[in-house]
Motif scaffolding. Structure first.
Motif, PDB file in Angstrom:
ATOM      1  N   ASP A  62       0.805  -1.230   0.000  1.00  0.00           N
ATOM      2  CA  ASP A  62       0.000   0.000   0.000  1.00  0.00           C
ATOM      3  C   ASP A  62       0.838   1.280   0.000  1.00  0.00           C
ATOM      4  O   ASP A  62       0.279   2.378   0.005  1.00  0.00           O
ATOM      5  CB  ASP A  62      -0.977   0.036   1.191  1.00  0.00           C
ATOM      6  N   LEU A  63       2.159   1.139   0.012  1.00  0.00           N
ATOM      7  CA  LEU A  63       3.019   2.319   0.004  1.00  0.00           C
ATOM      8  C   LEU A  63       3.800   2.460  -1.302  1.00  0.00           C
ATOM      9  O   LEU A  63       4.436   3.480  -1.530  1.00  0.00           O
ATOM     10  CB  LEU A  63       3.996   2.270   1.186  1.00  0.00           C
ATOM     11  N   VAL A  64       3.758   1.422  -2.107  1.00  0.00           N
ATOM     12  CA  VAL A  64       4.390   1.457  -3.433  1.00  0.00           C
ATOM     13  C   VAL A  64       3.402   0.888  -4.439  1.00  0.00           C
ATOM     14  O   VAL A  64       2.347   0.363  -4.076  1.00  0.00           O
ATOM     15  CB  VAL A  64       5.701   0.629  -3.469  1.00  0.00           C
ATOM     16  N   ASP A  65       3.760   0.994  -5.698  1.00  0.00           N
ATOM     17  CA  ASP A  65       2.964   0.394  -6.765  1.00  0.00           C
ATOM     18  C   ASP A  65       2.687  -1.078  -6.443  1.00  0.00           C
ATOM     19  O   ASP A  65       3.582  -1.800  -6.004  1.00  0.00           O
ATOM     20  CB  ASP A  65       3.734   0.524  -8.082  1.00  0.00           C
ATOM     21  N   TYR A  66       1.443  -1.541  -6.649  1.00  0.00           N
ATOM     22  CA  TYR A  66       1.064  -2.895  -6.235  1.00  0.00           C
ATOM     23  C   TYR A  66       1.884  -3.964  -6.956  1.00  0.00           C
ATOM     24  O   TYR A  66       2.274  -4.966  -6.344  1.00  0.00           O
ATOM     25  CB  TYR A  66      -0.422  -3.148  -6.470  1.00  0.00           C
ATOM     26  N   THR A  67       2.134  -3.762  -8.247  1.00  0.00           N
ATOM     27  CA  THR A  67       2.945  -4.728  -8.991  1.00  0.00           C
ATOM     28  C   THR A  67       4.343  -4.822  -8.398  1.00  0.00           C
ATOM     29  O   THR A  67       4.908  -5.906  -8.251  1.00  0.00           O
ATOM     30  CB  THR A  67       3.035  -4.345 -10.477  1.00  0.00           C
ATOM     31  N   SER A  68       4.901  -3.677  -8.031  1.00  0.00           N
ATOM     32  CA  SER A  68       6.225  -3.647  -7.399  1.00  0.00           C
ATOM     33  C   SER A  68       6.195  -4.410  -6.084  1.00  0.00           C
ATOM     34  O   SER A  68       7.085  -5.229  -5.807  1.00  0.00           O
ATOM     35  CB  SER A  68       6.653  -2.195  -7.153  1.00  0.00           C
ATOM     36  N   PHE A  69       5.176  -4.154  -5.271  1.00  0.00           N
ATOM     37  CA  PHE A  69       5.039  -4.862  -3.986  1.00  0.00           C
ATOM     38  C   PHE A  69       4.957  -6.359  -4.205  1.00  0.00           C
ATOM     39  O   PHE A  69       5.662  -7.142  -3.551  1.00  0.00           O
ATOM     40  CB  PHE A  69       3.794  -4.383  -3.245  1.00  0.00           C
TER      41      PHE A  69
END
Length: 226
Positions: free
Chosen positions: A163-170
Protein backbone atom coordinates in the motif's frame (compact mmCIF):
# COMPACT_ATOMS: atom_id res chain seq x y z
CA UNK A 1 13.07 0.86 -20.67
CA UNK A 2 10.68 -2.11 -20.91
CA UNK A 3 12.41 -3.38 -24.06
CA UNK A 4 15.79 -3.12 -22.33
CA UNK A 5 14.54 -5.04 -19.29
CA UNK A 6 13.02 -7.77 -21.49
CA UNK A 7 16.33 -8.08 -23.36
CA UNK A 8 18.15 -8.52 -20.06
CA UNK A 9 15.52 -11.07 -18.99
CA UNK A 10 16.38 -13.20 -22.02
CA UNK A 11 20.08 -12.96 -21.20
CA UNK A 12 19.38 -13.72 -17.53
CA UNK A 13 17.32 -16.82 -18.36
CA UNK A 14 20.11 -18.01 -20.66
CA UNK A 15 22.69 -17.62 -17.88
CA UNK A 16 20.48 -19.49 -15.41
CA UNK A 17 19.90 -22.37 -17.85
CA UNK A 18 23.62 -22.52 -18.61
CA UNK A 19 24.41 -22.85 -14.90
CA UNK A 20 21.70 -25.46 -14.40
CA UNK A 21 23.19 -27.54 -17.21
CA UNK A 22 26.77 -27.25 -15.95
CA UNK A 23 25.57 -28.26 -12.50
CA UNK A 24 23.57 -31.19 -13.85
CA UNK A 25 26.60 -32.55 -15.71
CA UNK A 26 28.89 -31.79 -12.74
CA UNK A 27 31.15 -29.46 -14.70
CA UNK A 28 32.47 -27.84 -11.54
CA UNK A 29 35.22 -25.99 -13.37
CA UNK A 30 32.69 -24.32 -15.64
CA UNK A 31 30.42 -23.49 -12.70
CA UNK A 32 33.08 -21.15 -11.38
CA UNK A 33 32.10 -18.98 -14.34
CA UNK A 34 28.43 -19.80 -14.99
CA UNK A 35 27.18 -19.30 -11.42
CA UNK A 36 28.67 -15.79 -10.90
CA UNK A 37 27.40 -14.76 -14.34
CA UNK A 38 23.81 -15.02 -13.08
CA UNK A 39 24.24 -12.22 -10.54
CA UNK A 40 26.63 -10.28 -12.76
CA UNK A 41 23.87 -10.11 -15.39
CA UNK A 42 21.39 -8.90 -12.78
CA UNK A 43 23.86 -6.33 -11.43
CA UNK A 44 24.34 -5.03 -14.97
CA UNK A 45 20.57 -4.80 -15.45
CA UNK A 46 20.04 -2.92 -12.20
CA UNK A 47 23.12 -0.77 -12.67
CA UNK A 48 21.80 0.51 -15.99
CA UNK A 49 18.04 0.59 -15.41
CA UNK A 50 18.03 1.47 -11.71
CA UNK A 51 19.97 4.73 -11.90
CA UNK A 52 16.68 6.69 -11.93
CA UNK A 53 15.79 5.41 -8.44
CA UNK A 54 16.40 7.19 -5.16
CA UNK A 55 20.16 7.17 -4.48
CA UNK A 56 19.88 5.24 -1.22
CA UNK A 57 17.65 2.60 -2.79
CA UNK A 58 20.01 2.30 -5.73
CA UNK A 59 23.12 1.97 -3.56
CA UNK A 60 21.68 -0.49 -1.04
CA UNK A 61 20.19 -2.67 -3.77
CA UNK A 62 23.55 -2.80 -5.53
CA UNK A 63 25.12 -3.70 -2.18
CA UNK A 64 22.59 -6.53 -1.75
CA UNK A 65 23.39 -7.86 -5.21
CA UNK A 66 27.16 -7.59 -4.67
CA UNK A 67 26.93 -9.38 -1.32
CA UNK A 68 24.82 -12.07 -3.03
CA UNK A 69 27.44 -12.45 -5.76
CA UNK A 70 30.12 -12.82 -3.08
CA UNK A 71 28.01 -15.47 -1.35
CA UNK A 72 27.51 -17.34 -4.62
CA UNK A 73 31.25 -17.48 -5.22
CA UNK A 74 32.09 -18.55 -1.66
CA UNK A 75 29.52 -21.36 -1.67
CA UNK A 76 31.13 -22.80 -4.79
CA UNK A 77 33.97 -23.91 -2.50
CA UNK A 78 32.06 -24.96 0.62
CA UNK A 79 33.03 -28.59 -0.09
CA UNK A 80 36.67 -27.66 0.54
CA UNK A 81 36.21 -26.18 4.01
CA UNK A 82 33.34 -25.28 6.38
CA UNK A 83 34.86 -21.79 6.46
CA UNK A 84 33.60 -21.11 2.94
CA UNK A 85 30.06 -21.99 3.96
CA UNK A 86 30.28 -19.74 7.01
CA UNK A 87 31.61 -16.82 4.96
CA UNK A 88 28.93 -17.43 2.33
CA UNK A 89 26.30 -17.37 5.06
CA UNK A 90 27.64 -14.02 6.29
CA UNK A 91 27.66 -12.60 2.76
CA UNK A 92 24.02 -13.53 2.21
CA UNK A 93 23.08 -12.22 5.65
CA UNK A 94 24.57 -8.86 4.64
CA UNK A 95 22.58 -9.08 1.41
CA UNK A 96 19.36 -9.57 3.38
CA UNK A 97 20.22 -6.65 5.64
CA UNK A 98 20.85 -4.45 2.59
CA UNK A 99 17.54 -5.48 1.03
CA UNK A 100 15.80 -4.81 4.36
CA UNK A 101 17.19 -1.26 4.38
CA UNK A 102 15.79 -0.72 0.87
CA UNK A 103 12.37 -2.03 1.85
CA UNK A 104 12.29 0.08 5.02
CA UNK A 105 13.13 3.20 2.99
CA UNK A 106 10.16 2.50 0.74
CA UNK A 107 7.76 1.17 3.34
CA UNK A 108 7.24 0.94 7.07
CA UNK A 109 6.39 -1.66 9.68
CA UNK A 110 2.96 -0.89 11.13
CA UNK A 111 1.62 -3.58 13.44
CA UNK A 112 -1.63 -4.10 11.59
CA UNK A 113 -3.34 -7.48 11.76
CA UNK A 114 -2.18 -8.29 8.24
CA UNK A 115 1.52 -7.81 8.90
CA UNK A 116 1.26 -9.48 12.32
CA UNK A 117 -0.15 -12.56 10.59
CA UNK A 118 2.68 -12.57 8.04
CA UNK A 119 5.34 -12.07 10.72
CA UNK A 120 3.97 -14.80 13.00
CA UNK A 121 3.58 -17.22 10.08
CA UNK A 122 7.14 -16.63 8.89
CA UNK A 123 8.53 -16.91 12.42
CA UNK A 124 6.66 -20.19 12.95
CA UNK A 125 8.10 -21.51 9.69
CA UNK A 126 11.62 -20.42 10.69
CA UNK A 127 11.33 -22.13 14.08
CA UNK A 128 9.98 -25.32 12.49
CA UNK A 129 12.82 -25.40 9.95
CA UNK A 130 15.44 -24.89 12.65
CA UNK A 131 13.92 -27.61 14.84
CA UNK A 132 14.11 -30.05 11.92
CA UNK A 133 17.73 -29.18 11.17
CA UNK A 134 19.20 -28.49 14.61
CA UNK A 135 20.55 -31.97 15.40
CA UNK A 136 22.71 -31.87 12.27
CA UNK A 137 23.97 -28.28 12.50
CA UNK A 138 26.78 -28.85 15.00
CA UNK A 139 28.69 -25.59 15.59
CA UNK A 140 26.51 -23.78 13.03
CA UNK A 141 23.43 -23.59 15.25
CA UNK A 142 23.87 -19.95 16.29
CA UNK A 143 24.93 -18.72 12.81
CA UNK A 144 21.94 -20.50 11.26
CA UNK A 145 19.55 -18.94 13.81
CA UNK A 146 20.94 -15.48 13.00
CA UNK A 147 20.67 -16.16 9.28
CA UNK A 148 17.08 -17.38 9.55
CA UNK A 149 16.16 -14.24 11.49
CA UNK A 150 17.88 -12.13 8.82
CA UNK A 151 15.96 -13.60 5.91
CA UNK A 152 12.68 -13.49 7.83
CA UNK A 153 13.19 -9.81 8.65
CA UNK A 154 13.96 -9.14 4.99
CA UNK A 155 10.70 -10.81 3.97
CA UNK A 156 8.66 -8.97 6.62
CA UNK A 157 10.09 -5.62 5.51
CA UNK A 158 9.27 -6.59 1.92
CA UNK A 159 5.66 -7.04 3.00
CA UNK A 160 5.83 -3.69 4.81
CA UNK A 161 5.90 -1.97 1.39
CA UNK A 162 2.27 -2.99 0.80
CA UNK A 163 0.00 0.00 0.00
CA UNK A 164 3.02 2.32 0.00
CA UNK A 165 4.39 1.46 -3.43
CA UNK A 166 2.96 0.39 -6.76
CA UNK A 167 1.06 -2.89 -6.23
CA UNK A 168 2.94 -4.73 -8.99
CA UNK A 169 6.23 -3.65 -7.40
CA UNK A 170 5.04 -4.86 -3.99
CA UNK A 171 3.86 -8.19 -5.37
CA UNK A 172 7.05 -8.93 -7.29
CA UNK A 173 9.34 -8.03 -4.39
CA UNK A 174 7.36 -9.98 -1.80
CA UNK A 175 7.12 -13.03 -4.05
CA UNK A 176 10.87 -12.77 -4.61
CA UNK A 177 11.49 -12.76 -0.87
CA UNK A 178 9.33 -15.88 -0.45
CA UNK A 179 11.23 -17.62 -3.26
CA UNK A 180 14.47 -16.72 -1.43
CA UNK A 181 13.18 -18.47 1.69
CA UNK A 182 12.17 -21.48 -0.40
CA UNK A 183 15.58 -21.67 -2.06
CA UNK A 184 17.47 -21.46 1.23
CA UNK A 185 15.15 -24.03 2.81
CA UNK A 186 15.82 -26.55 0.04
CA UNK A 187 19.56 -25.88 0.27
CA UNK A 188 19.54 -26.33 4.06
CA UNK A 189 17.51 -29.55 4.02
CA UNK A 190 19.70 -30.97 1.25
CA UNK A 191 22.93 -30.01 3.04
CA UNK A 192 22.06 -30.88 6.64
CA UNK A 193 19.21 -33.38 6.59
CA UNK A 194 18.63 -35.51 3.51
CA UNK A 195 19.73 -35.49 -0.11
CA UNK A 196 16.99 -34.08 -2.35
CA UNK A 197 16.84 -35.38 -5.93
CA UNK A 198 17.40 -32.54 -8.36
CA UNK A 199 18.40 -30.21 -5.54
CA UNK A 200 20.69 -28.19 -7.84
CA UNK A 201 17.79 -27.36 -10.16
CA UNK A 202 15.49 -26.55 -7.25
CA UNK A 203 17.96 -24.39 -5.32
CA UNK A 204 19.32 -22.41 -8.26
CA UNK A 205 15.97 -22.16 -10.01
CA UNK A 206 14.19 -20.68 -6.99
CA UNK A 207 17.21 -18.53 -6.09
CA UNK A 208 17.51 -17.02 -9.57
CA UNK A 209 13.75 -16.42 -9.59
CA UNK A 210 13.94 -14.72 -6.18
CA UNK A 211 16.69 -12.32 -7.14
CA UNK A 212 15.10 -11.41 -10.46
CA UNK A 213 11.64 -10.81 -8.98
CA UNK A 214 13.02 -8.49 -6.30
CA UNK A 215 15.13 -6.49 -8.75
CA UNK A 216 12.31 -6.32 -11.31
CA UNK A 217 9.92 -5.26 -8.56
CA UNK A 218 12.17 -2.43 -7.46
CA UNK A 219 12.54 -1.29 -11.06
CA UNK A 220 8.79 -1.49 -11.70
CA UNK A 221 7.90 1.39 -9.42
CA UNK A 222 9.30 3.13 -6.37
CA UNK A 223 6.86 6.00 -5.95
CA UNK A 224 4.99 5.98 -2.67
CA UNK A 225 1.27 6.45 -2.84
CA UNK A 226 -0.24 9.49 -1.16
Amino acid sequence: MKLRQNTFLGLYVFMVLLDLLTGYFHFQGMRQFTKPLILLTLILLFGICGSRLDKKIYRYTLMALLFSLTGDILLLYDHLSPLYFMLGLIAFLLAHISYSVVFLIQGKIVLKQEIRFVAVSLLAYGIALFMVLQDNLGTLKVPVIIYILGILIMTITAFGRKDLVDYTSFKLVFMGALFFILSDSILAVNKFLVAIPGSHFLVMGTYATAQYLMVRGLLTGDQKLN
